[in-house]
Motif scaffolding. Sequence first.
Motif, mmCIF file in Angstrom:
data_model
loop_
_atom_site.group_PDB
_atom_site.id
_atom_site.type_symbol
_atom_site.label_atom_id
_atom_site.label_comp_id
_atom_site.label_asym_id
_atom_site.label_seq_id
_atom_site.Cartn_x
_atom_site.Cartn_y
_atom_site.Cartn_z
ATOM 1 N N PHE A 49 0.830 -1.202 0.000
ATOM 2 C CA PHE A 49 0.000 0.000 0.000
ATOM 3 C C PHE A 49 0.869 1.259 0.000
ATOM 4 C CE2 PHE A 49 -2.402 3.353 2.204
ATOM 5 C CZ PHE A 49 -3.506 3.430 1.364
ATOM 6 N N GLU A 50 1.996 1.191 0.687
ATOM 7 C CA GLU A 50 2.854 2.372 0.797
ATOM 8 C C GLU A 50 3.680 2.634 -0.457
ATOM 9 O OE1 GLU A 50 5.045 1.432 4.300
ATOM 10 O OE2 GLU A 50 3.288 1.686 5.621
ATOM 11 N N VAL A 51 4.053 1.584 -1.209
ATOM 12 C CA VAL A 51 4.930 1.810 -2.367
ATOM 13 C C VAL A 51 4.177 1.910 -3.693
ATOM 14 C CG1 VAL A 51 6.920 0.749 -1.260
ATOM 15 C CG2 VAL A 51 5.433 -0.657 -2.705
ATOM 16 N N PHE A 52 2.978 1.324 -3.778
ATOM 17 C CA PHE A 52 2.232 1.393 -5.038
ATOM 18 C C PHE A 52 1.330 2.618 -5.033
ATOM 19 C CE2 PHE A 52 2.775 -3.421 -5.070
ATOM 20 C CZ PHE A 52 3.835 -3.368 -5.966
ATOM 21 N N THR A 53 1.960 3.771 -5.180
ATOM 22 C CA THR A 53 1.247 5.046 -5.077
ATOM 23 C C THR A 53 0.800 5.591 -6.430
ATOM 24 O OG1 THR A 53 3.384 6.191 -5.128
ATOM 25 C CG2 THR A 53 2.457 5.654 -2.960
ATOM 26 N N ASP A 54 1.327 5.036 -7.517
ATOM 27 C CA ASP A 54 1.002 5.547 -8.853
ATOM 28 C C ASP A 54 -0.078 4.670 -9.485
ATOM 29 O OD1 ASP A 54 0.864 6.577 -11.379
ATOM 30 O OD2 ASP A 54 2.933 6.087 -11.947
ATOM 31 N N PRO A 55 -1.294 5.177 -9.651
ATOM 32 C CA PRO A 55 -2.357 4.345 -10.227
ATOM 33 C C PRO A 55 -2.065 3.891 -11.651
ATOM 34 C CG PRO A 55 -3.060 6.642 -10.050
ATOM 35 C CD PRO A 55 -1.772 6.532 -9.308
ATOM 36 N N ALA A 56 -1.211 4.623 -12.368
ATOM 37 C CA ALA A 56 -0.878 4.235 -13.743
ATOM 38 C C ALA A 56 -0.151 2.893 -13.785
ATOM 39 C CB ALA A 56 -0.025 5.310 -14.406
ATOM 40 N N GLY A 57 0.462 2.492 -12.670
ATOM 41 C CA GLY A 57 1.172 1.227 -12.638
ATOM 42 C C GLY A 57 0.267 0.011 -12.750
ATOM 43 N N TRP A 58 -1.046 0.210 -12.575
ATOM 44 C CA TRP A 58 -2.000 -0.895 -12.626
ATOM 45 C C TRP A 58 -2.697 -1.022 -13.987
ATOM 46 C CZ3 TRP A 58 -2.665 -4.040 -8.299
ATOM 47 C CH2 TRP A 58 -2.066 -3.579 -7.126
ATOM 48 N N THR A 59 -2.396 -0.156 -14.925
ATOM 49 C CA THR A 59 -3.138 -0.086 -16.185
ATOM 50 C C THR A 59 -3.178 -1.413 -16.928
ATOM 51 O OG1 THR A 59 -2.695 2.271 -16.443
ATOM 52 C CG2 THR A 59 -3.221 1.033 -18.452
ATOM 53 N N TYR A 60 -2.041 -2.086 -17.019
ATOM 54 C CA TYR A 60 -1.953 -3.314 -17.817
ATOM 55 C C TYR A 60 -1.992 -4.586 -16.956
ATOM 56 C CZ TYR A 60 -0.414 -0.030 -21.410
ATOM 57 O OH TYR A 60 -0.334 1.016 -22.293
ATOM 58 N N ALA A 110 4.597 -30.241 -20.160
ATOM 59 C CA ALA A 110 5.340 -29.643 -21.270
ATOM 60 C C ALA A 110 6.633 -28.975 -20.809
ATOM 61 C CB ALA A 110 4.469 -28.619 -21.994
ATOM 62 N N ALA A 111 6.834 -28.910 -19.478
ATOM 63 C CA ALA A 111 7.989 -28.214 -18.904
ATOM 64 C C ALA A 111 8.031 -26.763 -19.378
ATOM 65 C CB ALA A 111 9.299 -28.935 -19.221
ATOM 66 N N SER A 112 6.855 -26.132 -19.323
ATOM 67 C CA SER A 112 6.702 -24.745 -19.757
ATOM 68 C C SER A 112 6.088 -23.932 -18.626
ATOM 69 C CB SER A 112 5.806 -24.686 -20.997
ATOM 70 O OG SER A 112 5.532 -23.364 -21.369
ATOM 71 N N ILE A 113 6.533 -22.689 -18.499
ATOM 72 C CA ILE A 113 6.050 -21.845 -17.415
ATOM 73 C C ILE A 113 6.175 -20.387 -17.846
ATOM 74 C CG2 ILE A 113 8.271 -21.531 -16.234
ATOM 75 C CD1 ILE A 113 6.783 -22.299 -13.611
ATOM 76 N N GLU A 114 5.348 -19.538 -17.295
ATOM 77 C CA GLU A 114 5.349 -18.116 -17.650
ATOM 78 C C GLU A 114 5.694 -17.278 -16.432
ATOM 79 O OE1 GLU A 114 2.125 -14.670 -19.073
ATOM 80 O OE2 GLU A 114 1.660 -16.794 -19.361
ATOM 81 N N VAL A 115 6.417 -16.198 -16.661
ATOM 82 C CA VAL A 115 6.600 -15.182 -15.636
ATOM 83 C C VAL A 115 5.661 -14.033 -15.971
ATOM 84 C CG1 VAL A 115 8.559 -14.120 -16.867
ATOM 85 C CG2 VAL A 115 8.235 -13.695 -14.412
ATOM 86 N N GLY A 116 4.923 -13.579 -14.985
ATOM 87 C CA GLY A 116 3.971 -12.510 -15.259
ATOM 88 C C GLY A 116 3.417 -11.913 -13.987
ATOM 89 N N PHE A 117 2.335 -11.153 -14.170
ATOM 90 C CA PHE A 117 1.739 -10.444 -13.036
ATOM 91 C C PHE A 117 2.821 -9.642 -12.320
ATOM 92 C CE2 PHE A 117 -2.691 -11.784 -11.976
ATOM 93 C CZ PHE A 117 -3.066 -10.591 -11.365
ATOM 94 N N ILE A 118 3.634 -8.943 -13.118
ATOM 95 C CA ILE A 118 4.791 -8.211 -12.594
ATOM 96 C C ILE A 118 4.380 -6.780 -12.264
ATOM 97 C CG2 ILE A 118 7.126 -7.401 -13.105
ATOM 98 C CD1 ILE A 118 7.250 -9.717 -15.207
ATOM 99 N N HIS A 119 4.630 -6.378 -11.034
ATOM 100 C CA HIS A 119 4.354 -4.997 -10.639
ATOM 101 C C HIS A 119 5.496 -4.533 -9.742
ATOM 102 C CE1 HIS A 119 2.383 -1.329 -10.053
ATOM 103 N NE2 HIS A 119 1.412 -1.670 -9.217
ATOM 104 N N PHE A 120 6.347 -3.673 -10.301
ATOM 105 C CA PHE A 120 7.476 -3.117 -9.562
ATOM 106 C C PHE A 120 7.181 -1.667 -9.210
ATOM 107 C CE2 PHE A 120 10.936 -6.059 -11.597
ATOM 108 C CZ PHE A 120 10.374 -7.142 -10.951
ATOM 109 N N SER A 121 7.396 -1.301 -7.972
ATOM 110 C CA SER A 121 7.167 0.068 -7.532
ATOM 111 C C SER A 121 8.240 0.984 -8.108
ATOM 112 C CB SER A 121 7.203 0.139 -6.009
ATOM 113 O OG SER A 121 8.530 -0.066 -5.543
ATOM 114 N N PRO A 122 8.012 2.300 -8.080
ATOM 115 C CA PRO A 122 9.046 3.226 -8.556
ATOM 116 C C PRO A 122 10.383 3.037 -7.839
ATOM 117 C CG PRO A 122 6.957 4.375 -8.353
ATOM 118 C CD PRO A 122 6.738 3.003 -7.775
ATOM 119 N N ALA A 123 10.341 2.603 -6.581
ATOM 120 C CA ALA A 123 11.578 2.392 -5.833
ATOM 121 C C ALA A 123 12.392 1.230 -6.382
ATOM 122 C CB ALA A 123 11.255 2.132 -4.359
ATOM 123 N N LEU A 124 11.752 0.321 -7.115
ATOM 124 C CA LEU A 124 12.428 -0.854 -7.658
ATOM 125 C C LEU A 124 12.749 -0.712 -9.140
ATOM 126 C CD1 LEU A 124 13.399 -3.801 -7.274
ATOM 127 C CD2 LEU A 124 11.033 -4.534 -7.660
#
Length: 231
Positions: A49-60, A110-124
């Motif tokens: 809650f403290e680091v995700f202050t920019d609502p634009a970060g949730w657009t996608y 299939a030994a297949s996997i995806e990386v996703g649902f990535i949300h990095f704060s401005p500090a990261l």
Amino acid sequence: MDHRLNGYGQPIGLPVELDLPRPLPPHTPLRGEVATLVPLSADHADGFFEVFTDPAGWTYLGDETPFADRDAARAWTATKASSRDPLFYTVLVDDRPVGFLSLLRINPQAASIEVGFIHFSPALQGTRAATEVQYLLMRHVFEDLSYRRYEWKCDALNAPSRRAALRLGFTFEGIFRQALVYKGRNRDTAWYSVIDSEWPARRTAFEAWLAPANFDTDGRQRQSLSDCATG
């Protein structure tokens, strides 16, 4: 050659000499030099809650929306903590939650996997830690779990995500048109991947870039990741 001929003269895929199915990813910490990935926990809600202050970060970010208040952050985090696909990790820097990402569409057969649902704060964002956690997760998939394919998918209009995929060494595979509907709008999906035969070179580039000697006293990189990959 990427194929062979069967007894009828038809081209077929090369044999896969790998014990299948591969194991499901264990939900355990992955520790680096400057960042750590830990299983996402309800205890991380206030930090998010403290680091995700920019609502634009949730657009996608799928159907997710910015936290209205701390209670919303706590409810969201509790739900994600119990999920196993996606399997969520929190990024900790100096023991502080600064982002999250997940493994999803986990396909052991299939030994297949995806990386996703990535949300990095401005500090990261744009830091050495942001790259290190991507390296830690990719290494975990290819070396600890022996998966064959590591995917990255995003809204084709999400230019920062597409640049990140290429910088991290993923290969662009194409656009799936009208693949999804989210937040009431169309999504064409851009597909990227790294496969197991490419991992050794990717690992060498990551480790060269992450080395302390690649950064000056102000923390600025001396060589880019792409330079490390070609050097």
